[in-house]
Design a protein around this motif. Structure first.
Motif, PDB file in Angstrom:
ATOM      1  N   GLY A  95      -5.720  -4.393  -6.161  1.00  0.00           N
ATOM      2  CA  GLY A  95      -4.541  -4.371  -5.304  1.00  0.00           C
ATOM      3  C   GLY A  95      -3.306  -5.039  -5.862  1.00  0.00           C
ATOM      4  N   ILE A  96      -3.442  -5.774  -6.986  1.00  0.00           N
ATOM      5  CA  ILE A  96      -2.265  -6.401  -7.582  1.00  0.00           C
ATOM      6  C   ILE A  96      -1.682  -5.475  -8.650  1.00  0.00           C
ATOM      7  N   PHE A  97      -0.531  -5.852  -9.206  1.00  0.00           N
ATOM      8  CA  PHE A  97       0.068  -5.024 -10.256  1.00  0.00           C
ATOM      9  C   PHE A  97      -0.903  -4.860 -11.424  1.00  0.00           C
ATOM     10  N   GLY A  98      -1.470  -5.951 -11.896  1.00  0.00           N
ATOM     11  CA  GLY A  98      -2.388  -5.900 -13.033  1.00  0.00           C
ATOM     12  C   GLY A  98      -3.822  -5.672 -12.623  1.00  0.00           C
ATOM     13  N   ASP A  99      -4.075  -4.571 -11.929  1.00  0.00           N
ATOM     14  CA  ASP A  99      -5.446  -4.283 -11.502  1.00  0.00           C
ATOM     15  C   ASP A  99      -6.193  -3.405 -12.495  1.00  0.00           C
ATOM     16  N   ILE A 100      -5.465  -2.680 -13.341  1.00  0.00           N
ATOM     17  CA  ILE A 100      -6.073  -1.857 -14.381  1.00  0.00           C
ATOM     18  C   ILE A 100      -5.517  -2.302 -15.731  1.00  0.00           C
ATOM     19  N   SER A 101      -6.244  -1.962 -16.777  1.00  0.00           N
ATOM     20  CA  SER A 101      -5.901  -2.497 -18.093  1.00  0.00           C
ATOM     21  C   SER A 101      -4.533  -2.031 -18.582  1.00  0.00           C
ATOM     22  N   GLU A 102      -4.132  -0.822 -18.231  1.00  0.00           N
ATOM     23  CA  GLU A 102      -2.837  -0.316 -18.679  1.00  0.00           C
ATOM     24  C   GLU A 102      -1.706  -1.228 -18.223  1.00  0.00           C
ATOM     25  N   ARG A 103      -1.753  -1.654 -16.962  1.00  0.00           N
ATOM     26  CA  ARG A 103      -0.692  -2.531 -16.459  1.00  0.00           C
ATOM     27  C   ARG A 103      -0.905  -3.983 -16.897  1.00  0.00           C
ATOM     28  N   CYS A 104      -2.172  -4.400 -17.039  1.00  0.00           N
ATOM     29  CA  CYS A 104      -2.419  -5.730 -17.609  1.00  0.00           C
ATOM     30  C   CYS A 104      -1.800  -5.814 -19.000  1.00  0.00           C
ATOM     31  N   GLU A 116       0.829  -1.198   0.000  1.00  0.00           N
ATOM     32  CA  GLU A 116       0.000   0.000   0.000  1.00  0.00           C
ATOM     33  C   GLU A 116       0.868   1.254   0.000  1.00  0.00           C
ATOM     34  N   GLY A 117       0.468   2.205  -0.829  1.00  0.00           N
ATOM     35  CA  GLY A 117       1.173   3.473  -0.896  1.00  0.00           C
ATOM     36  C   GLY A 117       2.341   3.498  -1.870  1.00  0.00           C
ATOM     37  N   ARG A 118       2.691   2.326  -2.445  1.00  0.00           N
ATOM     38  CA  ARG A 118       3.796   2.266  -3.387  1.00  0.00           C
ATOM     39  C   ARG A 118       3.285   2.374  -4.826  1.00  0.00           C
ATOM     40  N   ASN A 119       4.120   2.917  -5.694  1.00  0.00           N
ATOM     41  CA  ASN A 119       3.781   3.026  -7.106  1.00  0.00           C
ATOM     42  C   ASN A 119       3.933   1.649  -7.763  1.00  0.00           C
ATOM     43  N   PRO A 120       2.858   1.060  -8.274  1.00  0.00           N
ATOM     44  CA  PRO A 120       2.969  -0.278  -8.868  1.00  0.00           C
ATOM     45  C   PRO A 120       3.983  -0.361 -10.004  1.00  0.00           C
ATOM     46  N   ASP A 121       4.169   0.741 -10.725  1.00  0.00           N
ATOM     47  CA  ASP A 121       5.034   0.702 -11.908  1.00  0.00           C
ATOM     48  C   ASP A 121       6.481   0.353 -11.582  1.00  0.00           C
ATOM     49  N   ILE A 122       6.909   0.597 -10.361  1.00  0.00           N
ATOM     50  CA  ILE A 122       8.308   0.303 -10.027  1.00  0.00           C
ATOM     51  C   ILE A 122       8.543  -1.207  -9.914  1.00  0.00           C
ATOM     52  N   TYR A 123       7.452  -1.988  -9.870  1.00  0.00           N
ATOM     53  CA  TYR A 123       7.574  -3.435  -9.739  1.00  0.00           C
ATOM     54  C   TYR A 123       7.391  -4.157 -11.077  1.00  0.00           C
ATOM     55  N   GLU A 124       7.241  -3.414 -12.164  1.00  0.00           N
ATOM     56  CA  GLU A 124       6.921  -4.027 -13.450  1.00  0.00           C
ATOM     57  C   GLU A 124       7.907  -5.120 -13.846  1.00  0.00           C
ATOM     58  N   ASN A 125       9.185  -4.832 -13.788  1.00  0.00           N
ATOM     59  CA  ASN A 125      10.178  -5.824 -14.219  1.00  0.00           C
ATOM     60  C   ASN A 125      10.129  -7.087 -13.377  1.00  0.00           C
TER      61      ASN A 125
END
Length: 283
Positions: free
Chosen positions: A148-157, A112-121
Motif C-alpha cells: 500500500g505504500i509507494f515502495g511496495d514493489i521493486s520497481e518503485r523501491c 486507494e485508486g490513485r497511480n503511485p507514480d504521480i507521487y514519486e517526486n
C-alpha cells in the motif's frame, strides 16, 4: 554460520519488554528490532523509558539492532507530515538512547485508486528530508517494502534508492508476495541496497507461514544474501495475532495468519525461529 546475526520483533512473543528479552535469550538471538514496548509503540515511549529498556538489554547482553518505527506509514495526501517529522525527531532521540544503528521506515501510503507514480517526486523529497534530519545521529534509515505504500514493489523501491542511494533497504519477502511480485526478480533489482532481511513468508493467497513454506523463496534469497556478504536478519513471524498487530495494519486491512494454530504466541515465535535457523543451517 557463527557470524550470522539474527534479531527479532520480539513483541510477537510477548507484549512486555521482560518477556521479549526472555524470547530472545531462549532462542539464542543476538538482539531486537524494537517495535512495541510494554504496549506502547517505540516511537512514542519517553526518553526515560528508553533508558530503562537500554539498561535491561545491557544487563542481559543483548543489543537493539534497529528501531522498527512506523515512520512513513501515513497517507501522503491526508496526513500531517509536519507533525510526523516531529515524531521522527523523537524517534531519533530514542535511537540514540538505545544505541540502535538502524531505523526502519516506509514511503507513505498512497490513496486507494490513485497511480503511485504521480507521487514519486514528493516521496523522494520527503524521504530526503528524513535522511537530512537523521545525519547527525549516525543511523542508517532502512526502507521496507510494505503493502500500500509507494515502495511496495521493486520497481518503485528502485526509483527511491537510485534517487537516494544513502537510503538502505529492508527486504521483506512476504510483502512482495502479497503484492503479486516474484521475490527473486525483486532481489535481483534491490540486492545492492539491502542492509538486512525480514524473515516472513507468505503463500500466494496471502497467508503468512513459517519461512520456507510459502512463495517468498526465503531460503534461496537468504543464501544469496549471505553469499553477497550479508549477515543480518530480523524474525517477523506474524504466525499468530499478537498484541499490537492491528496497529501495524493500514485501516481496512488485516494480515492473514496461516492456517496452523499454535498453542500461544511464544510457541509460534519459537517455532518460526527454529524453522529459519534450520533453513540456513545455523545452530
Amino acid at each position: 554460520m557463527s557470524n550470522i546475526k539474527i534479531y527479532a520483533f520480539a513483541d510477537e512473543s510477548d507484549a512486555f519488554i521482560d518477556g521479549q528479552i526472555d524470547a530472545l535469550k531462549r532462542n539464542g538471538l543476538n538482539g531486537i528490532e524494537i517495535r512495541n514496548v510494554d504496549g506502547t509503540n517505540v516511537s512514542d515511549i519517553t526518553v526515560h523509558k528508553a533508558k530503562e529498556v537500554k539498561d535491561k538489554f545491557d544487563s542481559n547482553g543483548l543489543s537493539v539492532w534497529s528501531i522498527g518505527s512506523p515512520i512513513g506509514k501515513i497517507n501522503i495526501e491526508s496526513d500531517d507530515f509536519v507533525a510526523h517529522i516531529e515524531k521522527f525527531k523523537h524517534t531519533l532521540e530514542i535511537s540514540k538512547v538505545l544505541n540502535a544503528t538502524n531505523i526502519r521506515i516506509f514511503s507513505f501510503y498512497i490513496p486507494e485508486g490513485r497511480n503511485p507514480d504521480i507521487y514519486e517526486n514528493e516521496v523522494v523529497e520527503r524521504l530526503g528530508r528524513l535522511l537530512e534530519i537523521a545525519k547527525p545521529y549516525g543511523v542508517d534509515l532502512c526502507h521496507e517494502n510494505e503493502k500500500g505504500i509507494f515502495g511496495d514493489i521493486s520497481e518503485r523501491c528502485l526509483k527511491i534508492h537510485k534517487a537516494l542511494p544513502e537510503l538502505k533497504a529492508v527486504f521483506d519477502p512476504a510483502n512482495f508476495v502479497q503484492c503479486g511480485q516474484n521475490t527473486i526478480s525483486a532481489w535481483n533489482e534491490l540486492s545492492s541496497y539491502v542492509k538486512y532481511i525480514h524473515i516472513k513468508d507468505s503463500t500466494l493467497l496471502g497467508d503468512i507461514v513459517p519461512a520456507g513454506e510459502g512463495e517468498g523463496n526465503v531460503k534461496l534469497i537468504a543464501e544469496k544474501y549471505i553469499e553477497f556478504g550479508g549477515r543480518h536478519f530480523t524474525m517477523e513471524p506474524h504466525l499468530v495475532e499478537f498484541d499490537g498487530l492491528k496497529s501495524l495494519e493500514r485501516e481496512g486491512e488485516q494480515s492473514k495468519v496461516g492456517k496452523v494454530v499454535y498453542k500461544d504466541a511464544k510457541t509460534a515465535f519459537d517455532y518460526a525461529t527454529a524453522t529459519f535457523k534450520g533453513l540456513i543451517g545455523k545452530d
